[in-house]
Write a protein that holds these residues in place. Structure first.
Motif, PDB file in Angstrom:
ATOM      1  N   PRO A 128       0.790  -1.238   0.000  1.00  0.00           N
ATOM      2  CA  PRO A 128       0.000   0.000   0.000  1.00  0.00           C
ATOM      3  C   PRO A 128       0.819   1.284   0.000  1.00  0.00           C
ATOM      4  O   PRO A 128       0.391   2.288  -0.563  1.00  0.00           O
ATOM      5  CB  PRO A 128      -0.833  -0.122   1.276  1.00  0.00           C
ATOM      6  CG  PRO A 128      -1.061  -1.595   1.406  1.00  0.00           C
ATOM      7  CD  PRO A 128       0.238  -2.211   0.987  1.00  0.00           C
ATOM      8  N   GLY A 129       1.994   1.274   0.627  1.00  0.00           N
ATOM      9  CA  GLY A 129       2.829   2.471   0.608  1.00  0.00           C
ATOM     10  C   GLY A 129       3.213   2.860  -0.806  1.00  0.00           C
ATOM     11  O   GLY A 129       3.190   4.043  -1.176  1.00  0.00           O
ATOM     12  N   ALA A 130       3.556   1.865  -1.616  1.00  0.00           N
ATOM     13  CA  ALA A 130       3.920   2.117  -3.015  1.00  0.00           C
ATOM     14  C   ALA A 130       2.687   2.498  -3.834  1.00  0.00           C
ATOM     15  O   ALA A 130       2.786   3.311  -4.766  1.00  0.00           O
ATOM     16  CB  ALA A 130       4.594   0.889  -3.608  1.00  0.00           C
ATOM     17  N   ILE A 131       1.538   1.917  -3.498  1.00  0.00           N
ATOM     18  CA  ILE A 131       0.302   2.273  -4.203  1.00  0.00           C
ATOM     19  C   ILE A 131      -0.043   3.742  -3.947  1.00  0.00           C
ATOM     20  O   ILE A 131      -0.419   4.481  -4.873  1.00  0.00           O
ATOM     21  CB  ILE A 131      -0.865   1.358  -3.772  1.00  0.00           C
ATOM     22  CG1 ILE A 131      -0.586  -0.087  -4.180  1.00  0.00           C
ATOM     23  CG2 ILE A 131      -2.181   1.834  -4.395  1.00  0.00           C
ATOM     24  CD1 ILE A 131      -1.632  -1.081  -3.689  1.00  0.00           C
ATOM     25  N   VAL A 132       0.087   4.164  -2.693  1.00  0.00           N
ATOM     26  CA  VAL A 132      -0.182   5.570  -2.355  1.00  0.00           C
ATOM     27  C   VAL A 132       0.830   6.478  -3.042  1.00  0.00           C
ATOM     28  O   VAL A 132       0.481   7.568  -3.519  1.00  0.00           O
ATOM     29  CB  VAL A 132      -0.149   5.771  -0.823  1.00  0.00           C
ATOM     30  CG1 VAL A 132      -0.254   7.256  -0.472  1.00  0.00           C
ATOM     31  CG2 VAL A 132      -1.290   4.994  -0.160  1.00  0.00           C
TER      32      VAL A 132
ATOM     33  N   CYS B 142      -7.493   8.715  -9.326  1.00  0.00           N
ATOM     34  CA  CYS B 142      -6.658   8.038  -8.321  1.00  0.00           C
ATOM     35  C   CYS B 142      -7.366   6.840  -7.709  1.00  0.00           C
ATOM     36  O   CYS B 142      -6.721   5.827  -7.392  1.00  0.00           O
ATOM     37  CB  CYS B 142      -6.235   9.026  -7.243  1.00  0.00           C
ATOM     38  SG  CYS B 142      -5.085  10.273  -7.854  1.00  0.00           S
ATOM     39  N   ILE B 143      -8.678   6.935  -7.537  1.00  0.00           N
ATOM     40  CA  ILE B 143      -9.423   5.774  -7.056  1.00  0.00           C
ATOM     41  C   ILE B 143      -9.347   4.652  -8.082  1.00  0.00           C
ATOM     42  O   ILE B 143      -9.177   3.474  -7.727  1.00  0.00           O
ATOM     43  CB  ILE B 143     -10.897   6.159  -6.761  1.00  0.00           C
ATOM     44  CG1 ILE B 143     -10.974   7.008  -5.485  1.00  0.00           C
ATOM     45  CG2 ILE B 143     -11.757   4.901  -6.610  1.00  0.00           C
ATOM     46  CD1 ILE B 143     -12.349   7.556  -5.196  1.00  0.00           C
ATOM     47  N   ALA B 144      -9.439   5.016  -9.370  1.00  0.00           N
ATOM     48  CA  ALA B 144      -9.340   4.011 -10.436  1.00  0.00           C
ATOM     49  C   ALA B 144      -7.972   3.322 -10.408  1.00  0.00           C
ATOM     50  O   ALA B 144      -7.876   2.093 -10.534  1.00  0.00           O
ATOM     51  CB  ALA B 144      -9.573   4.663 -11.798  1.00  0.00           C
ATOM     52  N   VAL B 145      -6.911   4.106 -10.202  1.00  0.00           N
ATOM     53  CA  VAL B 145      -5.565   3.533 -10.131  1.00  0.00           C
ATOM     54  C   VAL B 145      -5.430   2.649  -8.896  1.00  0.00           C
ATOM     55  O   VAL B 145      -4.884   1.535  -8.966  1.00  0.00           O
ATOM     56  CB  VAL B 145      -4.489   4.645 -10.104  1.00  0.00           C
ATOM     57  CG1 VAL B 145      -3.108   4.061  -9.834  1.00  0.00           C
ATOM     58  CG2 VAL B 145      -4.493   5.410 -11.418  1.00  0.00           C
ATOM     59  N   GLY B 146      -5.914   3.135  -7.750  1.00  0.00           N
ATOM     60  CA  GLY B 146      -5.849   2.348  -6.518  1.00  0.00           C
ATOM     61  C   GLY B 146      -6.627   1.049  -6.629  1.00  0.00           C
ATOM     62  O   GLY B 146      -6.154  -0.018  -6.202  1.00  0.00           O
TER      63      GLY B 146
ATOM     64  N   ILE C  50     -12.466  -8.691  -4.293  1.00  0.00           N
ATOM     65  CA  ILE C  50     -13.272  -7.491  -4.022  1.00  0.00           C
ATOM     66  C   ILE C  50     -12.750  -6.778  -2.781  1.00  0.00           C
ATOM     67  O   ILE C  50     -12.718  -5.542  -2.726  1.00  0.00           O
ATOM     68  CB  ILE C  50     -14.762  -7.863  -3.847  1.00  0.00           C
ATOM     69  CG1 ILE C  50     -15.347  -8.340  -5.180  1.00  0.00           C
ATOM     70  CG2 ILE C  50     -15.555  -6.667  -3.322  1.00  0.00           C
ATOM     71  CD1 ILE C  50     -16.768  -8.841  -5.083  1.00  0.00           C
ATOM     72  N   GLY C  51     -12.304  -7.551  -1.793  1.00  0.00           N
ATOM     73  CA  GLY C  51     -11.694  -6.956  -0.603  1.00  0.00           C
ATOM     74  C   GLY C  51     -10.470  -6.127  -0.968  1.00  0.00           C
ATOM     75  O   GLY C  51     -10.262  -5.021  -0.447  1.00  0.00           O
ATOM     76  N   GLY C  52      -9.638  -6.651  -1.877  1.00  0.00           N
ATOM     77  CA  GLY C  52      -8.475  -5.904  -2.341  1.00  0.00           C
ATOM     78  C   GLY C  52      -8.868  -4.655  -3.098  1.00  0.00           C
ATOM     79  O   GLY C  52      -8.215  -3.602  -2.983  1.00  0.00           O
ATOM     80  N   ILE C  53      -9.938  -4.733  -3.868  1.00  0.00           N
ATOM     81  CA  ILE C  53     -10.435  -3.575  -4.630  1.00  0.00           C
ATOM     82  C   ILE C  53     -10.912  -2.480  -3.682  1.00  0.00           C
ATOM     83  O   ILE C  53     -10.622  -1.293  -3.881  1.00  0.00           O
ATOM     84  CB  ILE C  53     -11.569  -4.012  -5.572  1.00  0.00           C
ATOM     85  CG1 ILE C  53     -10.996  -4.841  -6.739  1.00  0.00           C
ATOM     86  CG2 ILE C  53     -12.340  -2.802  -6.097  1.00  0.00           C
ATOM     87  CD1 ILE C  53     -12.052  -5.456  -7.618  1.00  0.00           C
ATOM     88  N   ILE C  54     -11.629  -2.882  -2.630  1.00  0.00           N
ATOM     89  CA  ILE C  54     -12.113  -1.901  -1.648  1.00  0.00           C
ATOM     90  C   ILE C  54     -10.936  -1.228  -0.959  1.00  0.00           C
ATOM     91  O   ILE C  54     -10.924  -0.003  -0.762  1.00  0.00           O
ATOM     92  CB  ILE C  54     -13.030  -2.586  -0.609  1.00  0.00           C
ATOM     93  CG1 ILE C  54     -14.317  -3.080  -1.276  1.00  0.00           C
ATOM     94  CG2 ILE C  54     -13.367  -1.620   0.532  1.00  0.00           C
ATOM     95  CD1 ILE C  54     -15.185  -3.936  -0.386  1.00  0.00           C
ATOM     96  N   ALA C  55      -9.920  -2.021  -0.602  1.00  0.00           N
ATOM     97  CA  ALA C  55      -8.714  -1.448   0.011  1.00  0.00           C
ATOM     98  C   ALA C  55      -8.066  -0.451  -0.947  1.00  0.00           C
ATOM     99  O   ALA C  55      -7.651   0.643  -0.544  1.00  0.00           O
ATOM    100  CB  ALA C  55      -7.738  -2.562   0.379  1.00  0.00           C
ATOM    101  N   GLY C  56      -7.993  -0.811  -2.229  1.00  0.00           N
ATOM    102  CA  GLY C  56      -7.400   0.062  -3.234  1.00  0.00           C
ATOM    103  C   GLY C  56      -8.133   1.386  -3.357  1.00  0.00           C
ATOM    104  O   GLY C  56      -7.523   2.426  -3.623  1.00  0.00           O
ATOM    105  N   LEU C  57      -9.449   1.353  -3.162  1.00  0.00           N
ATOM    106  CA  LEU C  57     -10.244   2.586  -3.191  1.00  0.00           C
ATOM    107  C   LEU C  57      -9.728   3.580  -2.156  1.00  0.00           C
ATOM    108  O   LEU C  57      -9.535   4.767  -2.454  1.00  0.00           O
ATOM    109  CB  LEU C  57     -11.712   2.255  -2.938  1.00  0.00           C
ATOM    110  CG  LEU C  57     -12.711   3.416  -2.920  1.00  0.00           C
ATOM    111  CD1 LEU C  57     -14.074   2.931  -3.419  1.00  0.00           C
ATOM    112  CD2 LEU C  57     -12.890   3.999  -1.525  1.00  0.00           C
ATOM    113  N   PHE C  58      -9.481   3.089  -0.938  1.00  0.00           N
ATOM    114  CA  PHE C  58      -8.998   3.979   0.125  1.00  0.00           C
ATOM    115  C   PHE C  58      -7.562   4.431  -0.134  1.00  0.00           C
ATOM    116  O   PHE C  58      -7.201   5.574   0.178  1.00  0.00           O
ATOM    117  CB  PHE C  58      -9.115   3.278   1.484  1.00  0.00           C
ATOM    118  CG  PHE C  58     -10.532   3.098   1.935  1.00  0.00           C
ATOM    119  CD1 PHE C  58     -11.276   4.179   2.383  1.00  0.00           C
ATOM    120  CD2 PHE C  58     -11.142   1.855   1.898  1.00  0.00           C
ATOM    121  CE1 PHE C  58     -12.595   4.028   2.787  1.00  0.00           C
ATOM    122  CE2 PHE C  58     -12.454   1.687   2.290  1.00  0.00           C
ATOM    123  CZ  PHE C  58     -13.188   2.777   2.738  1.00  0.00           C
TER     124      PHE C  58
END
Length: 322
Positions: A69-73, A101-105, A215-223
């Protein structure tokens, strides 16, 4: 005494102890810690770590250990700078940054969790690989800018609204509310926790485990996408990082999630996340107010906090922690 009453009594005791400690620290810091101006600073400082921690909460609910997540942010923050400056006025830039950014996350969350489920590689190993991949993307972009004699995008001041008051608090509250509803009051939230707890039982219940965890990973990516926008809005620009150095971004949110897990025996897990982040931010603010410089000692303390909170979080857990 009923278990519900015991739980309420524990919450009251915890609240009283925390308030008492804050008052003592307020006195020690020369009555600065709880001053209105400092509290606003603390609230602003906890926004990005809290939003990242909310994403982590869904990852851990999937029983996945992922430190990317640090790299994703890092990636989404740079996307925010590019998109924001390309759109011009705040009216167009703010929605575009959030959507982009939500789309990328979300894409990163989908890719990560698909790899975990399809390849069967231990998530913590695959996650480190993805961390290096996301860092490399930002590094390539940064190098391309440097070859033109430019730096990474500096988000223009007029487009940094989400990093200023009161908007940063509004975004934080909205994220907490959304995560609370998804985690506690939706079928997907319940299924994610069920699948993360025991995949075999979840399958018996008719849950599509792979789909649910992705889907759990997708929700995390949204944040993580939202965190990237807020981070860029606060810091103006986010420099490239390499060699897994983006991992340092996740230690504070990780400590918050671990403390929230320990507190969740008496407080709802999602509600415990901002409380935990606030406690951690207060610890480092007190050190700063007492003249302890940021750097090696505070980093050592943060590492110690992560370990201590992990011990409390794992109390009563049997078997190997994944």
């Amino acid at each position: 005494m009923s278990s519900q009453k015991k739980s309420k009594n524990k919450i009251i005791i915890i609240a009283v102890v925390v308030v008492a400690i804050l008052i003592v620290l307020h006195i020690i810091t020369g009555f600065v810690l709880l001053s209105p101006s400092n509290l606003l600073i603390l609230a602003g400082n906890m926004a990005v770590p809290t939003i990242i921690a909310l994403g982590f909460t869904f990852i851990f609910a999937c029983n996945i250990t992922d430190l990317s997540p640090g790299a994703i942010v890092l990636l989404t923050a740079n996307c925010a700078g590019i998109i924001g400056n390309a759109c011009g006025s705040p009216v167009a830039a703010i929605p575009a940054m959030l959507v982009g950014c939500i789309a990328v996350g979300v894409a990163c969350g989908f890719i990560n969790f698909t790899i975990y489920r399809v390849s069967k590689i231990p998530p913590w190993i695959a996650g480190l690989g993805m961390t290096m991949a996301y860092e490399a993307i930002v590094g390539i972009y940064s190098q391309a800018r440097a070859n033109k004699g430019l730096q990474v995008e500096f988000l223009r001041d007029e487009n940094r609204i989400l990093g200023s008051q009161p908007w940063i608090f509004i975004v934080l509250i909205i994220c907490v509310v959304i995560s609370y509803i998804i985690y506690n009051h939706t079928t997907i939230g319940i299924n994610i926790r069920a699948a993360g707890c025991n995949e075999n039982v979840a399958k018996t219940m008719g849950i599509n485990v792979s789909k649910t965890l992705i889907i759990g990973g997708i929700i995390a990516g949204l944040f993580f996408g939202i965190a990237g926008v807020v981070k860029e809005s606060v810091s103006i620009f986010t420099p490239a990082q390499g060699g897994l150095t983006s991992l340092s971004t996740v230690f504070q949110p990780l400590a918050a999630v671990l403390l929230a897990k320990a507190l969740s025996k008496n407080i709802n897990r999602i509600i415990a996340v901002p409380i935990s982040t606030f406690i951690i931010v207060v610890i480092f603010n007190v050190l700063t107010l007492l003249g302890v410089p940021s750097g090696t000692f505070q980093e050592f303390l943060l590492g110690s906090v992560v370990i201590i909170f992990a011990v409390f979080a794992q109390r009563g857990v049997k078997g190997v922690v994944k």
